[in-house]
Design a protein around this motif. Structure first.
Motif, PDB file in Angstrom:
ATOM      1  N   LEU A   5       3.013  12.588  -6.049  1.00  0.00           N
ATOM      2  CA  LEU A   5       3.463  12.247  -4.699  1.00  0.00           C
ATOM      3  C   LEU A   5       4.947  11.911  -4.685  1.00  0.00           C
ATOM      4  CD1 LEU A   5       0.463  10.131  -3.410  1.00  0.00           C
ATOM      5  CD2 LEU A   5       1.109  12.442  -2.752  1.00  0.00           C
ATOM      6  N   ASP A   6       5.402  11.308  -5.772  1.00  0.00           N
ATOM      7  CA  ASP A   6       6.810  10.923  -5.820  1.00  0.00           C
ATOM      8  C   ASP A   6       7.723  12.146  -5.780  1.00  0.00           C
ATOM      9  OD1 ASP A   6       8.529   8.621  -5.926  1.00  0.00           O
ATOM     10  OD2 ASP A   6       9.178   9.309  -7.890  1.00  0.00           O
ATOM     11  N   TYR A   7       7.229  13.264  -6.308  1.00  0.00           N
ATOM     12  CA  TYR A   7       8.041  14.484  -6.233  1.00  0.00           C
ATOM     13  C   TYR A   7       8.412  14.787  -4.788  1.00  0.00           C
ATOM     14  CZ  TYR A   7       7.361  15.898 -11.121  1.00  0.00           C
ATOM     15  OH  TYR A   7       7.395  15.963 -12.479  1.00  0.00           O
ATOM     16  N   GLU A   8       7.480  14.459  -3.872  1.00  0.00           N
ATOM     17  CA  GLU A   8       7.726  14.735  -2.463  1.00  0.00           C
ATOM     18  C   GLU A   8       8.499  13.598  -1.776  1.00  0.00           C
ATOM     19  OE1 GLU A   8       7.436  17.517   0.538  1.00  0.00           O
ATOM     20  OE2 GLU A   8       6.895  17.668  -1.567  1.00  0.00           O
ATOM     21  N   PHE A   9       8.118  12.370  -2.123  1.00  0.00           N
ATOM     22  CA  PHE A   9       8.645  11.218  -1.373  1.00  0.00           C
ATOM     23  C   PHE A   9      10.019  10.744  -1.844  1.00  0.00           C
ATOM     24  CE2 PHE A   9       4.097   9.991  -0.226  1.00  0.00           C
ATOM     25  CZ  PHE A   9       4.277  10.359   1.098  1.00  0.00           C
ATOM     26  N   ARG A  10      10.366  11.019  -3.100  1.00  0.00           N
ATOM     27  CA  ARG A  10      11.593  10.457  -3.620  1.00  0.00           C
ATOM     28  C   ARG A  10      12.803  10.861  -2.773  1.00  0.00           C
ATOM     29  NH1 ARG A  10      16.176  11.271  -5.774  1.00  0.00           N
ATOM     30  NH2 ARG A  10      17.050   9.627  -7.075  1.00  0.00           N
ATOM     31  N   GLY A  11      13.696   9.891  -2.547  1.00  0.00           N
ATOM     32  CA  GLY A  11      14.915  10.195  -1.819  1.00  0.00           C
ATOM     33  C   GLY A  11      14.702  10.379  -0.328  1.00  0.00           C
ATOM     34  N   THR A  12      13.525   9.961   0.184  1.00  0.00           N
ATOM     35  CA  THR A  12      13.282  10.073   1.620  1.00  0.00           C
ATOM     36  C   THR A  12      13.184   8.683   2.248  1.00  0.00           C
ATOM     37  OG1 THR A  12      10.888   9.914   1.483  1.00  0.00           O
ATOM     38  CG2 THR A  12      11.851  12.099   1.167  1.00  0.00           C
ATOM     39  N   TYR A  13      12.986   8.683   3.560  1.00  0.00           N
ATOM     40  CA  TYR A  13      12.849   7.415   4.261  1.00  0.00           C
ATOM     41  C   TYR A  13      11.503   6.746   4.009  1.00  0.00           C
ATOM     42  CZ  TYR A  13      17.133   6.416   6.658  1.00  0.00           C
ATOM     43  OH  TYR A  13      18.421   6.024   6.907  1.00  0.00           O
ATOM     44  N   TRP A  14      10.574   7.462   3.358  1.00  0.00           N
ATOM     45  CA  TRP A  14       9.351   6.777   2.940  1.00  0.00           C
ATOM     46  C   TRP A  14       9.716   5.615   2.013  1.00  0.00           C
ATOM     47  CZ3 TRP A  14       4.299   7.485   4.416  1.00  0.00           C
ATOM     48  CH2 TRP A  14       3.356   6.723   3.715  1.00  0.00           C
ATOM     49  N   VAL A  15      10.615   5.916   1.083  1.00  0.00           N
ATOM     50  CA  VAL A  15      11.059   4.893   0.134  1.00  0.00           C
ATOM     51  C   VAL A  15      11.782   3.767   0.882  1.00  0.00           C
ATOM     52  CG1 VAL A  15      12.435   4.468  -1.927  1.00  0.00           C
ATOM     53  CG2 VAL A  15      11.282   6.657  -1.644  1.00  0.00           C
ATOM     54  N   VAL A  16      12.655   4.167   1.800  1.00  0.00           N
ATOM     55  CA  VAL A  16      13.427   3.171   2.550  1.00  0.00           C
ATOM     56  C   VAL A  16      12.474   2.251   3.319  1.00  0.00           C
ATOM     57  CG1 VAL A  16      15.154   2.853   4.366  1.00  0.00           C
ATOM     58  CG2 VAL A  16      15.385   4.739   2.742  1.00  0.00           C
ATOM     59  N   ALA A  17      11.505   2.855   4.002  1.00  0.00           N
ATOM     60  CA  ALA A  17      10.564   2.048   4.788  1.00  0.00           C
ATOM     61  C   ALA A  17       9.748   1.148   3.872  1.00  0.00           C
ATOM     62  CB  ALA A  17       9.643   2.964   5.585  1.00  0.00           C
ATOM     63  N   HIS A  18       9.253   1.713   2.763  1.00  0.00           N
ATOM     64  CA  HIS A  18       8.436   0.946   1.815  1.00  0.00           C
ATOM     65  C   HIS A  18       9.158  -0.291   1.318  1.00  0.00           C
ATOM     66  CE1 HIS A  18       6.649  -0.312  -1.937  1.00  0.00           C
ATOM     67  NE2 HIS A  18       7.700   0.134  -2.594  1.00  0.00           N
ATOM     68  N   ILE A  43       0.834  -1.205   0.000  1.00  0.00           N
ATOM     69  CA  ILE A  43       0.000   0.000   0.000  1.00  0.00           C
ATOM     70  C   ILE A  43       0.866   1.251   0.000  1.00  0.00           C
ATOM     71  CG2 ILE A  43      -1.599   1.349   1.416  1.00  0.00           C
ATOM     72  CD1 ILE A  43      -2.950  -1.303   2.156  1.00  0.00           C
ATOM     73  N   THR A  44       1.946   1.249   0.790  1.00  0.00           N
ATOM     74  CA  THR A  44       2.803   2.442   0.810  1.00  0.00           C
ATOM     75  C   THR A  44       3.514   2.630  -0.518  1.00  0.00           C
ATOM     76  OG1 THR A  44       4.557   1.090   1.790  1.00  0.00           O
ATOM     77  CG2 THR A  44       3.192   2.386   3.293  1.00  0.00           C
ATOM     78  N   GLY A  45       3.627   1.541  -1.293  1.00  0.00           N
ATOM     79  CA  GLY A  45       4.260   1.665  -2.603  1.00  0.00           C
ATOM     80  C   GLY A  45       3.369   2.353  -3.609  1.00  0.00           C
ATOM     81  N   VAL A  46       2.066   2.189  -3.460  1.00  0.00           N
ATOM     82  CA  VAL A  46       1.152   2.821  -4.405  1.00  0.00           C
ATOM     83  C   VAL A  46       1.325   4.347  -4.368  1.00  0.00           C
ATOM     84  CG1 VAL A  46      -1.274   3.129  -5.014  1.00  0.00           C
ATOM     85  CG2 VAL A  46      -0.456   0.905  -4.259  1.00  0.00           C
ATOM     86  N   PHE A  47       1.610   4.885  -3.182  1.00  0.00           N
ATOM     87  CA  PHE A  47       1.873   6.331  -3.059  1.00  0.00           C
ATOM     88  C   PHE A  47       3.017   6.724  -3.987  1.00  0.00           C
ATOM     89  CE2 PHE A  47      -0.427   5.316   0.630  1.00  0.00           C
ATOM     90  CZ  PHE A  47      -0.918   6.468   1.215  1.00  0.00           C
ATOM     91  N   LEU A  48       4.056   5.892  -3.983  1.00  0.00           N
ATOM     92  CA  LEU A  48       5.251   6.235  -4.751  1.00  0.00           C
ATOM     93  C   LEU A  48       5.015   6.112  -6.247  1.00  0.00           C
ATOM     94  CD1 LEU A  48       7.773   4.348  -2.491  1.00  0.00           C
ATOM     95  CD2 LEU A  48       7.569   6.811  -2.739  1.00  0.00           C
ATOM     96  N   GLY A  49       3.985   5.359  -6.635  1.00  0.00           N
ATOM     97  CA  GLY A  49       3.716   5.185  -8.057  1.00  0.00           C
ATOM     98  C   GLY A  49       3.066   6.394  -8.687  1.00  0.00           C
ATOM     99  N   ALA A  50       2.564   7.297  -7.865  1.00  0.00           N
ATOM    100  CA  ALA A  50       1.930   8.495  -8.416  1.00  0.00           C
ATOM    101  C   ALA A  50       2.985   9.584  -8.619  1.00  0.00           C
ATOM    102  CB  ALA A  50       0.846   8.988  -7.457  1.00  0.00           C
ATOM    103  N   VAL A  51       3.024  10.118  -9.821  1.00  0.00           N
ATOM    104  CA  VAL A  51       4.086  11.074 -10.162  1.00  0.00           C
ATOM    105  C   VAL A  51       4.147  12.222  -9.165  1.00  0.00           C
ATOM    106  CG1 VAL A  51       4.906  12.687 -11.909  1.00  0.00           C
ATOM    107  CG2 VAL A  51       3.932  10.504 -12.604  1.00  0.00           C
TER     108      VAL A  51
END
Lengths: 878, 86
Positions: free
Chosen positions: A430-443, A420-428
């Motif tokens: 949202l990815d502008y905000e999440f990329r390169g953060t610990y959201w990605v690491v946790a996901h 589910i947390t990966g779906v956030f990253l799939g949206a262009v």
């Protein structure tokens, strides 16, 4: 263990030593009920138990017993190799885990440069090496330990299609991991993150020799993976028991089948990326240099074309373990089995068209970002189906919370969060905000370590089969408790503290409490593995003897035979002809030509064991189980690659170390070459395929299928390298790019030469079929001379270019020319070495009765020809 | 399967079409016209080699699909990557 058996006894597995010879458990009631691939029928196996022992002795090849070190160095048996994989991968888990703990210690509090526990460069290395080790050297190999052990048992094969290549896969894997470990001591290992982005990955920014070694270690690892993929694809398609159609295939084997198909193509693209990077680092080409057009984007395309399928490559085996254990421990066939399989196939296909969602913050255009956002969101749908299938299986069944199930159930929960947390990253957006953060690491830790959780469940699940002993259930559950608490304590706070920048040890002080929690969780997770190692090590030697089938309601074939299974697995030929597993006691006669699934001999299940023995002697060559050459070859390649790491800009580094690297390259090259030669000369009986189901390769023998599968991966390798050229040229401006050779005539001449050499190989095969020894020799000699002519012509051309001031590092145009045609020339050189070998053997009259070797070589040689048919216009004319 | 005569004929066709590729280059056609002709000729040659020299025509079709799958993967990478920077 005190008791030692005579070396001729080929019993498999250490635990057998303290078991009474014929097993202890006697007759067992078949479980019946809902099945994968029909019901297992343990009774049949047991009635033949004494005969099983006899089979070992009949195989008296002086194959060392499992208590001897020598056994583990020469074995090619899939069960031994499986155990080696599991043990080695756990070793790399420890290495990667220690690095992870170092990272967590560093992150206990935000620290400025100068106050850190690890120095900043060491931190970068720890982060990069942790990622690389865990993804490449732990996760997949851990899963492939089970694949090696279980898949042949589940499909009813004696071994994999190419046992020596299987041993080679393992030894290359170990060699590559050790080479990676060596890289720490060569000034520092790779420090640019596991994604190895350009241009940070080139010597300008990462000058340590160790960084080159890490890249070469990956090249070696990919070699291992490719060999393994070819082997498993051939095995699973060609060596299934009669009646075991793909529709009936057990789910774990299904996931491995899809995994190896993805591996075949994805890792070929990674190999292209790594070869180009190696060339940039060692030879001085400039693909990824700062000034090359599209250089850094080129890396992201090549890497993520591999990298996204890789996510499923590491996750699918875990999914397979989940499916198996959910069925066993709920006593229920998986709900919607057909759709579950369809969903997995869909994911495997879709995985190759989502890679640019890792590149939303690069300069790729908005149209393609949108397209890849759609495909990415789309890929979550089949996963939803799988998750619901697993949940409904639990609802409809009766759950037993054993240790394996606890782990796979936990894995499902973790995967749901990770997904589910990966779906956030799939949206262009949202990815502008999440990329390169610990959201990605946790996901991705929830997804990948979620996968590990299921695989740990698999370790407990198959432990009794592999060792013949039961683990301690209380310690197993304790392990799970600590693991699950530790896992969530470690990774969940990372979602909360998502604003922490990835790969950086400094962060906003307000986030410190969350990082402290995560660090504590990291140590709890590590402690849980201490419990596991204690439990499994102790149980492997002193646990209660396990029954053949310790799990009620298990349905796959590995539970129908003894724990651990005998060397050749089955007491006869497994068949699902009647819908349930039974063992035919007549050996099918398999001939080299006609083994396409139709060659199964007459069947008479009632034949008594004695008659079977006679049949066996008459028809069935005893299979070989030992060869030292996979190990020798891997040692050679380890030494060779260690030597090559000392290259920089086409020459060895200066000083004493330069001499060491040079000598190492020479020695390693010689050992590699010698091992290959002796390998080719060693007599070795691999099990034939086609005794049962062989769709879709019925009628094509194992060797040819293997060759074509390998060539398909080579298509992607050259596709990646040629694609890199096309991409760079598009970035440069297609029509503004002049071909490097100003004159196409030498290229045309080489086209003539290669076409002619292809023709002579065809003539060699024709001559072999006409049983003309001189015809074969003459055609092959002509092929060899033409190949040499090709290389000489190319050498002259390169020399001219060199004198005109054009060389690998001149500019990106010359880099692409020399590397692409150079890779092709390397293929020609390999072909010529094989030709020499064939000529020598043909001179002594080989290939007249059996032209397969000439035919397979021809397939390779024609492929090399075809590649040139495209390189010539692309690099000389257009 | 295939006679040596047919193998020879195919070899001659390959030889000639390689020559034509260079002649097309020297003929002074528009760049993209020449590009199309030359690439199509290469593809035809590749298909001939695969179909007859590698005798894919006479094998189960699954082997052809296998190779085509690899080719599609390589083309997807090359074309999508190139498009992404247009």
């Amino acid at each position: 263990m005190s008791e030692r058996r005579p070396p001729t006894d080929t019993d498999d597995g250490t635990a057998g030593e303290s078991l009474p010879d014929d097993g202890t458990v006697g007759e067992r009631v078949p479980d019946g009920g809902m099945t994968d691939g029909g019901t297992t029928d343990g009774g049949t196996a047991h009635s033949d138990r004494t005969f099983v022992s006899g089979e070992h002795d009949a195989d008296g090849h002086a194959f060392p017993s499992t208590s001897e070190i020598r056994r583990w160095l020469v074995t090619t048996n899939h069960k031994d190799v499986g155990i080696l994989y599991v043990v080695t991968s756990l070793f790399f888990l420890l290495l990667g885990g220690v690095l992870a703990l170092l990272i967590r210690v560093q992150l206990w509090a935000p620290r400025a440069v100068g106050e850190t526990i690890l120095n900043p460069a060491a931190y970068n290395q720890a982060v990069s090496a942790h990622g690389l080790l865990m993804v490449f050297w732990f996760l997949s190999p851990f899963a492939f330990g089970f694949a090696n052990y279980v898949v042949p048992l589940q499909i009813g094969a004696k071994d994999l299609a190419f046992p020596r290549l299987n041993a080679l896969s393992y030894w290359l894997y170990l060699a590559s991991g050790l080479l990676f470990a060596v890289s720490f001591f060569q000034g520092g290992t790779f420090a640019g993150g596991w994604t190895m982005y350009a241009p940070l990955n080139v010597p300008t920014f990462m000058p340590d020799v160790g960084a080159s070694t890490a890249v070469l270690a990956l090249v070696l690892f990919v070699t291992s993976v490719t060999v393994s993929s070819v082997n498993f694809i051939t095995t699973i398609h060609r060596m299934r028991a009669e009646g075991l159609t793909l529709r009936n295939l057990p789910l774990f084997t299904w996931t491995i089948l899809l995994t190896v198909w993805m591996m075949l193509f994805a890792f070929a693209a990674l190999l292209a990326a790594l070869l180009i990077l190696s060339s940039d680092r060692l030879l001085g080409t400039t693909y990824f240099a700062l000034e090359s057009p599209g250089g850094s984007l080129l890396w992201t395309h090549l890497f993520w074309f591999f990298g996204h399928p890789e996510v499923y490559i590491v996750f699918f085996p875990a999914l397979g373990v989940m499916a198996e254990t959910f069925q066993t421990f709920t006593g229920r066939r998986i709900v919607g089995r057909k759709w579950f399989i369809a969903a997995m196939i869909l994911v495997a296909l879709q995985s190759f068209v989502v890679w640019m969602h890792h590149m939303f913050l690069t300069s790729i255009n908005l149209q393609i970002k949108t397209l890849f956002m759609v495909t990415t969101i789309g890929i979550s749908l089949p996963f939803d189906l799988m998750v619901f299938a697993l949940i409904y299986t639990m609802i409809k069944g009766r759950i037993r919370f054993t240790t394996p199930f606890l782990f796979t159930f936990g894995a499902l929960l973790l995967f749901i969060i990770g997904g589910i947390t990966g779906v956030f990253l799939g949206a262009v957006v949202l990815d502008y905000e999440f990329r390169g953060t610990y959201w990605v690491v946790a996901h991705f830790h929830y997804v990948m370590v979620g996968g590990v959780t299921a695989l740990v469940g698999g370790l407990y699940y198959w432990f009794p089969k592999m060792t013949g002993r039961m683990y301690d259930e209380f310690l197993g559950k304790l392990h799970f408790g600590l693991y699950f608490v530790g896992f969530n304590l470690l990774y969940f706070p990372m979602f909360v503290a998502w604003q922490t920048p990835r790969r950086v040890f400094d962060y906003a002080p307000g986030l410190a409490p969350w990082h402290k929690l995560a660090t504590i969780g990291g140590f709890v997770l590590a402690a849980s593995f201490v419990v596991m190692f204690y439990n499994l090590t102790k149980s492997a030697f002193a646990g209660d003897p396990a029954e053949d089938n310790p799990w009620a309601y298990s349905t796959t074939a590995e539970w129908a035979i003894p724990s651990p299974p005998p060397l050749e697995n089955f007491p006869g030929v497994p068949t699902y002809r009647d819908g349930t597993l039974s063992f035919r006691s007549d050996a099918p006669q398999l001939t080299a030509e006609a083994d396409g699934g139709t060659a199964v001999g007459s069947t008479s299940s009632a034949t008594p064991p004695a008659a079977y023995d006679a049949a066996r002697e008459a028809h069935d060559e005893p299979a070989s189980h030992a060869s030292i050459w996979p190990l020798a070859l891997s040692v050679g390649m380890f030494v060779l690659f260690f030597g090559l790491s000392g290259l920089r800009g086409g020459s060895f580094v200066s000083g004493a170390m330069g001499a060491v690297y040079l000598a190492s390259s020479a020695v390693g090259g010689a050992v590699t070459f010698g091992s290959l030669l002796l390998w080719a000369l060693e007599p070795f009986d691999a099990p034939a395929g086609g005794f049962g189901e062989a769709w879709p390769f019925a009628g094509v023998e194992n060797g040819k299928v293997g060759m074509w599968v390998f060539l398909a991966s080579d298509v992607v390798l050259f596709g990646g390298v040629i694609g890199a050229y096309v991409f760079t040229r598009v970035a440069f401006g297609w029509t503004g790019w002049e071909p490097i050779p100003t004159d196409p005539i030498p290229g045309l001449l080489n086209t003539y030469i290669l076409l002619t050499s292809s023709f002579t190989v065809v003539l060699a095969l024709v001559a072999a079929e006409k049983r003309s020894r001189m015809g074969v020799v003459a055609s092959l000699v002509a092929t060899f001379l033409l190949g040499v002519g090709f290389l000489v012509n190319k050498g002259i051309e390169w020399q001219h270019l060199f004198h005109e001031g054009l060389w690998l590092s001149t500019n990106v145009r010359s880099s692409t020319f020399f590397l692409t045609t150079g890779l092709h020339a390397a293929h020609v050189i390999v072909g010529l070495l094989i030709t020499l070998f064939l000529v020598a053997r043909a001179w002594r009259g080989a290939y007249l009765d059996d032209s397969q070797t000439v035919e397979y070589f021809g397939l390779y040689w024609h492929f090399v020809d075809i590649v040139w048919l495209f390189l010539f216009p692309l690099f000389y004319i257009l | 399967m295939v006679s040596t005569k047919l193998y020879t004929a195919i070899y001659v066709v390959l030889f000639v079409s390689a020559t034509i590729q260079v002649l097309v280059e020297f003929a002074g056609l528009a760049y993209w016209t020449a590009f199309a002709v030359i690439i199509v000729l290469s593809a035809v040659k590749a298909i001939l080699v695969a179909a007859y020299f590698q005798h894919l025509r006479f094998e189960p079709r699954s082997l052809t699909y296998l190779v085509v799958t690899g080719l599609l993967a390589a083309l997807a990478l090359t074309l999508a990557a190139s498009y992404s920077i247009l």
